[in-house]
Design an enzyme around this catalytic site. Structure first.
Site, mmCIF file in Angstrom:
data_model
loop_
_atom_site.group_PDB
_atom_site.id
_atom_site.type_symbol
_atom_site.label_atom_id
_atom_site.label_comp_id
_atom_site.label_asym_id
_atom_site.label_seq_id
_atom_site.Cartn_x
_atom_site.Cartn_y
_atom_site.Cartn_z
ATOM 1 N N ALA A 1 -4.129 -2.829 7.012
ATOM 2 C CA ALA A 1 -2.653 -3.100 7.074
ATOM 3 C C ALA A 1 -2.044 -1.925 7.656
ATOM 4 C CB ALA A 1 -2.474 -2.998 5.515
ATOM 5 N N THR B 1 4.300 2.931 6.008
ATOM 6 C CA THR B 1 3.185 2.010 5.905
ATOM 7 C C THR B 1 1.861 2.750 6.384
ATOM 8 O OG1 THR B 1 4.660 0.080 5.775
ATOM 9 C CG2 THR B 1 2.157 -0.032 6.406
ATOM 10 N N THR C 1 -5.907 2.388 17.006
ATOM 11 C CA THR C 1 -5.731 1.705 18.380
ATOM 12 C C THR C 1 -6.068 2.699 19.348
ATOM 13 O OG1 THR C 1 -3.542 0.993 19.648
ATOM 14 C CG2 THR C 1 -3.345 2.519 17.825
ATOM 15 N N ASP C 2 -6.023 2.039 20.727
ATOM 16 C CA ASP C 2 -6.254 3.067 21.868
ATOM 17 C C ASP C 2 -4.749 3.730 22.154
ATOM 18 O OD1 ASP C 2 -4.733 0.952 22.756
ATOM 19 O OD2 ASP C 2 -6.232 0.534 24.528
ATOM 20 N N GLU C 3 -3.640 3.416 21.570
ATOM 21 C CA GLU C 3 -2.303 4.067 21.804
ATOM 22 C C GLU C 3 -2.309 5.327 21.469
ATOM 23 O OE1 GLU C 3 0.922 1.232 21.274
ATOM 24 O OE2 GLU C 3 0.017 -0.331 21.936
ATOM 25 N N ALA D 1 2.244 7.232 17.101
ATOM 26 C CA ALA D 1 2.338 8.665 16.697
ATOM 27 C C ALA D 1 1.961 8.473 15.071
ATOM 28 C CB ALA D 1 3.584 9.268 16.491
ATOM 29 N N ILE E 1 0.619 -1.137 -0.157
ATOM 30 C CA ILE E 1 -0.128 -0.057 0.075
ATOM 31 C C ILE E 1 0.938 1.322 0.016
ATOM 32 C CG2 ILE E 1 -1.945 -1.059 1.097
ATOM 33 C CD1 ILE E 1 -1.262 0.594 3.610
ATOM 34 N N LEU F 1 3.029 -10.123 23.534
ATOM 35 C CA LEU F 1 3.125 -10.727 24.700
ATOM 36 C C LEU F 1 2.455 -12.100 24.866
ATOM 37 C CD1 LEU F 1 3.936 -10.154 27.780
ATOM 38 C CD2 LEU F 1 1.570 -9.455 28.083
ATOM 39 N N TYR G 1 5.082 3.931 16.595
ATOM 40 C CA TYR G 1 3.823 3.331 16.239
ATOM 41 C C TYR G 1 2.642 4.273 16.446
ATOM 42 C CZ TYR G 1 0.030 0.077 16.576
ATOM 43 O OH TYR G 1 -1.247 -0.270 16.560
ATOM 44 N N LYS H 1 0.014 6.009 13.724
ATOM 45 C CA LYS H 1 -1.392 5.756 13.796
ATOM 46 C C LYS H 1 -2.217 6.823 14.028
ATOM 47 C CE LYS H 1 -3.169 2.139 13.675
ATOM 48 N NZ LYS H 1 -3.523 1.176 12.189
HETATM 49 P P1 NAD Z 1 -0.295 -7.519 12.007
HETATM 50 O O1 NAD Z 1 1.039 -7.070 12.076
HETATM 51 O O2 NAD Z 1 -0.421 -8.973 12.695
HETATM 52 O O3 NAD Z 1 -0.437 -7.717 10.316
HETATM 53 C C1 NAD Z 1 -0.374 -6.595 9.488
HETATM 54 C C2 NAD Z 1 -0.686 -6.840 8.194
HETATM 55 O O4 NAD Z 1 -0.469 -5.885 7.370
HETATM 56 C C3 NAD Z 1 0.335 -8.191 7.673
HETATM 57 O O5 NAD Z 1 -0.631 -9.014 7.141
HETATM 58 C C4 NAD Z 1 1.194 -7.323 6.819
HETATM 59 O O6 NAD Z 1 1.810 -8.202 5.829
HETATM 60 C C5 NAD Z 1 0.162 -6.431 6.309
HETATM 61 N N1 NAD Z 1 1.122 -5.053 5.662
HETATM 62 C C6 NAD Z 1 2.064 -4.350 6.362
HETATM 63 N N2 NAD Z 1 2.560 -3.419 5.772
HETATM 64 C C7 NAD Z 1 1.809 -3.474 4.629
HETATM 65 C C8 NAD Z 1 2.110 -2.755 3.115
HETATM 66 N N3 NAD Z 1 3.062 -1.769 3.158
HETATM 67 N N4 NAD Z 1 1.220 -2.995 2.243
HETATM 68 C C9 NAD Z 1 0.138 -4.059 2.540
HETATM 69 N N5 NAD Z 1 0.159 -4.674 3.642
HETATM 70 C C10 NAD Z 1 1.047 -4.408 4.424
HETATM 71 O O7 NAD Z 1 -1.267 -6.639 12.585
HETATM 72 P P2 NAD Z 1 -2.509 -6.829 13.433
HETATM 73 O O8 NAD Z 1 -2.266 -6.914 14.798
HETATM 74 O O9 NAD Z 1 -3.369 -7.774 12.898
HETATM 75 O O10 NAD Z 1 -3.235 -5.263 13.473
HETATM 76 C C11 NAD Z 1 -3.956 -4.795 12.338
HETATM 77 C C12 NAD Z 1 -4.369 -3.440 12.494
HETATM 78 O O11 NAD Z 1 -4.980 -3.303 13.829
HETATM 79 C C13 NAD Z 1 -3.241 -2.470 12.321
HETATM 80 O O12 NAD Z 1 -3.688 -1.526 11.936
HETATM 81 C C14 NAD Z 1 -3.023 -2.107 13.935
HETATM 82 O O13 NAD Z 1 -2.544 -0.920 14.116
HETATM 83 C C15 NAD Z 1 -4.397 -2.192 14.632
HETATM 84 N N6 NAD Z 1 -4.371 -2.726 16.126
HETATM 85 C C16 NAD Z 1 -3.997 -3.642 16.457
HETATM 86 C C17 NAD Z 1 -4.025 -4.441 17.605
HETATM 87 C C18 NAD Z 1 -3.500 -5.457 18.096
HETATM 88 O O14 NAD Z 1 -3.609 -5.782 19.650
HETATM 89 N N7 NAD Z 1 -2.986 -6.294 17.513
HETATM 90 C C19 NAD Z 1 -4.826 -3.332 18.569
HETATM 91 C C20 NAD Z 1 -5.333 -2.177 18.208
HETATM 92 C C21 NAD Z 1 -5.115 -1.817 16.868
HETATM 93 O O1 DAU Z 2 -3.321 -1.207 22.780
HETATM 94 C C1 DAU Z 2 -3.353 -1.738 21.286
HETATM 95 C C2 DAU Z 2 -1.977 -2.077 21.016
HETATM 96 O O2 DAU Z 2 -1.595 -3.390 21.638
HETATM 97 C C3 DAU Z 2 -1.921 -2.206 19.415
HETATM 98 O O3 DAU Z 2 -2.193 -0.989 18.675
HETATM 99 C C4 DAU Z 2 -0.446 -2.751 18.972
HETATM 100 O O4 DAU Z 2 -0.442 -2.831 17.438
HETATM 101 C C5 DAU Z 2 -0.279 -4.147 19.907
HETATM 102 O O5 DAU Z 2 0.850 -4.715 19.226
HETATM 103 C C6 DAU Z 2 -0.242 -3.744 21.074
HETATM 104 O O6 DAU Z 2 0.781 -3.085 21.686
HETATM 105 P P1 DAU Z 2 1.484 -3.334 22.848
HETATM 106 O O7 DAU Z 2 2.723 -2.718 22.845
HETATM 107 O O8 DAU Z 2 0.529 -3.159 24.086
HETATM 108 O O9 DAU Z 2 1.586 -5.335 22.853
HETATM 109 P P2 DAU Z 2 2.739 -6.152 23.323
HETATM 110 O O10 DAU Z 2 2.243 -7.267 23.131
HETATM 111 O O11 DAU Z 2 3.951 -5.759 22.486
HETATM 112 O O12 DAU Z 2 3.014 -5.743 24.881
HETATM 113 C C7 DAU Z 2 1.912 -6.030 25.855
HETATM 114 C C8 DAU Z 2 2.627 -5.498 26.947
HETATM 115 O O13 DAU Z 2 3.509 -6.600 27.468
HETATM 116 C C9 DAU Z 2 3.287 -4.288 27.264
HETATM 117 O O14 DAU Z 2 3.100 -3.623 28.400
HETATM 118 C C10 DAU Z 2 4.707 -4.716 26.860
HETATM 119 C C11 DAU Z 2 4.866 -6.172 27.670
HETATM 120 N N1 DAU Z 2 5.684 -7.067 26.975
HETATM 121 C C12 DAU Z 2 5.768 -7.381 25.627
HETATM 122 C C13 DAU Z 2 6.517 -8.292 25.278
HETATM 123 C C14 DAU Z 2 6.772 -8.585 23.858
HETATM 124 C C15 DAU Z 2 6.626 -7.757 27.966
HETATM 125 O O15 DAU Z 2 6.576 -7.654 29.286
HETATM 126 N N2 DAU Z 2 7.396 -8.683 27.587
HETATM 127 C C16 DAU Z 2 7.558 -9.149 26.208
HETATM 128 O O16 DAU Z 2 8.323 -10.024 25.767
#
Ligand code: NAD
Ligand code: DAU
Length: 352
Positions: free
Chosen positions: A85, A103, A132-134, A159, A63, A197, A157, A161
């Site tokens: 994405a 991205t 995201t809530d972040e 910022a 994208i 995590l 990240y 978003k």
């Molecule tokens: P993920 O990292 O598992 O998946 C991201 C996907 O986007 C992958 O399939 C990747 O190949 C694709 N992608 C990355 N760059 C791309 C590009 N340039 N062009 C096309 N495709 C591309 O992420 P996720 O955890 O599934 O998160 C999905 C969405 O939800 C994101 O926008 C993320 O910010 C948001 N989000 C995630 C969480 C969470 O807890 N995982 C929470 C809040 C919001």
């Molecule tokens: O709140 C939504 C966000 O949640 C999404 O927008 C992000 O895409 C998603 O990755 C997630 O972000 P976090 O940073 O909260 O998730 P993560 O799983 O990386 O970490 C969760 C918590 O655990 C965080 O406080 C950091 C901590 N952590 C993480 C890892 C990977 C550890 O203590 N040890 C670890 O090895």
């Protein structure tokens, strides 16, 4: 409503693939086109179930490549876009922010430009932006994020978003594009990439590896089962108001250490030869700029759209652990590839 033809960006990732499963399982009269670059986090195996199904199509696409976006998609027959994405891992954004800006910001911008074109050609019904809530920053001991909480992102990240959320908002006010943004809390569930995590802890337990807990383990996240999240997104796409934002969460705050203890408990039961898994816990360096607490107030989506989660944490976390136990080849393939190098160097740095 006309037949839904949904373009899903990032549909080979964790939440995007769960969304594709939800949409195709819950509706017969719908088609899904996934576009995905297949980065380290994208995996076509997540979508294996739909290979050959006439309702499903996959297009490999970056994208951030404007000409590719337009040449491959400007004549596509879709009437809804669900934009997932993104580069999603906070730790990676600290190591290398550039890909995140490209991205999450530029990629989202090109998707909005495409949506604007499709809207003027065929009347696109909705552009749903998954955020995201972040973007709201970090909470202290009390309170929860509402749709009115001011933006205060703290990592590259969040910022990036936040920037994309502002662009989405601007496209509503300036061009009248039918956009909606959702801001959700931490997801967990099937197909979760092993760097995050919950899957990291499950898989390290299974391999007898240390369980690295950042800082004191007291940071709090508000855990949302991915299947509840996907149903909520579908509801917002159908019934949400254009130009608005909706927070999605299930009032399920836990500190990191409690999450790790819960996983250890489940693993003691399901993998008794490794018990007690708690002995693997290792406190390591904290994440720079580590947000202390996130918590979502979901009153708006509950009151205005009648949303209710279907799953309780206790059953959903167990389902998640079971999924990883039952899908060994899925994660073994990831762990034996490039990802392993990233994890080992990250872990070495955390211990130093
Ligand atoms: P993920 O990292 O598992 O998946 C991201 C996907 O986007 C992958 O399939 C990747 O190949 C694709 N992608 C990355 N760059 C791309 C590009 N340039 N062009 C096309 N495709 C591309 O992420 P996720 O955890 O599934 O998160 C999905 C969405 O939800 C994101 O926008 C993320 O910010 C948001 N989000 C995630 C969480 C969470 O807890 N995982 C929470 C809040 C919001
Ligand atoms: O709140 C939504 C966000 O949640 C999404 O927008 C992000 O895409 C998603 O990755 C997630 O972000 P976090 O940073 O909260 O998730 P993560 O799983 O990386 O970490 C969760 C918590 O655990 C965080 O406080 C950091 C901590 N952590 C993480 C890892 C990977 C550890 O203590 N040890 C670890 O090895």
């Amino acid at each position: 409503m006309k037949q839904r033809k949904i373009l899903v960006t990032g549909g080979a990732g964790f939440i995007g693939s769960n969304f594709v499963h939800t949409i195709l399982e819950e509706n017969q009269d719908v088609t899904v086109t996934v576009v995905d670059k297949l980065t380290y986090a994208g995996n076509l195996k997540n979508l294996d179930k739909w290979k050959g199904d006439p309702r499903f199509e996959f297009i490999k696409l970056d994208i951030t490549d404007k000409s590719e976006v337009f040449s491959k998609l400007q004549n596509i027959e879709v009437n809804e876009i669900a934009h997932f994405a993104a580069e999603s891992h906070v730790d990676r954004s600290i190591l290398g922010p550039e890909e995140f800006v490209k991205t999450n910001l530029m990629g989202s911008f090109y998707m909005l430009e495409l949506a604007r074109k499709l809207y003027s050609q065929n009347g696109l019904r909705v552009f749903l932006h998954v955020s995201t809530d972040e973007v709201f920053g970090s909470l202290g001991e009390d309170g929860a994020f509402t749709e009115k909480t001011p933006y205060a992102p703290n990592s590259p990240y969040s910022a990036s978003k936040a920037g994309s959320d502002h662009l989405v908002r601007a496209y509503f006010h300036t061009y009248g594009l039918p956009v909606i943004t959702t801001n959700c809390s931490n997801n967990y569930g099937p197909f979760h990439f092993p760097e995050k995590l919950i899957p990291l802890m499950i898989l390290n337990c299974l391999q007898g590896k240390p369980l690295p807990v950042y800082g004191t383990g007291e940071n709090i996240r508000d855990w949302l089962f991915v299947k509840d999240h996907c149903l909520a997104i579908d509801l917002v796409m159908r019934d949400g108001k254009f130009g608005e934002t909706y927070n999605i969460g299930t009032r399920n705050e836990k500190n990191n250490l409690d999450i790790v203890h819960k996983i250890c408990e489940l693993m003691d039961e399901k993998n008794p030869k490794g018990a007690p898994h708690k002995k693997l816990i290792q406190f390591v360096k904290d994440r720079p700029g580590h947000d202390f607490r996130y918590a979502i107030d979901p009153s708006k989506i509950e009151n205005e759209l009648g949303w209710k989660p279907k799953y309780k944490f206790e059953e959903a976390i167990e389902q998640t652990v079971d999924w990883f136990l039952e899908n060994r080849s899925w994660w073994e393939e990831i762990l034996s590839g490039e990802y392993n190098k990233y994890y080992e160097s990250q872990y070495k740095e955390l211990k130093s």
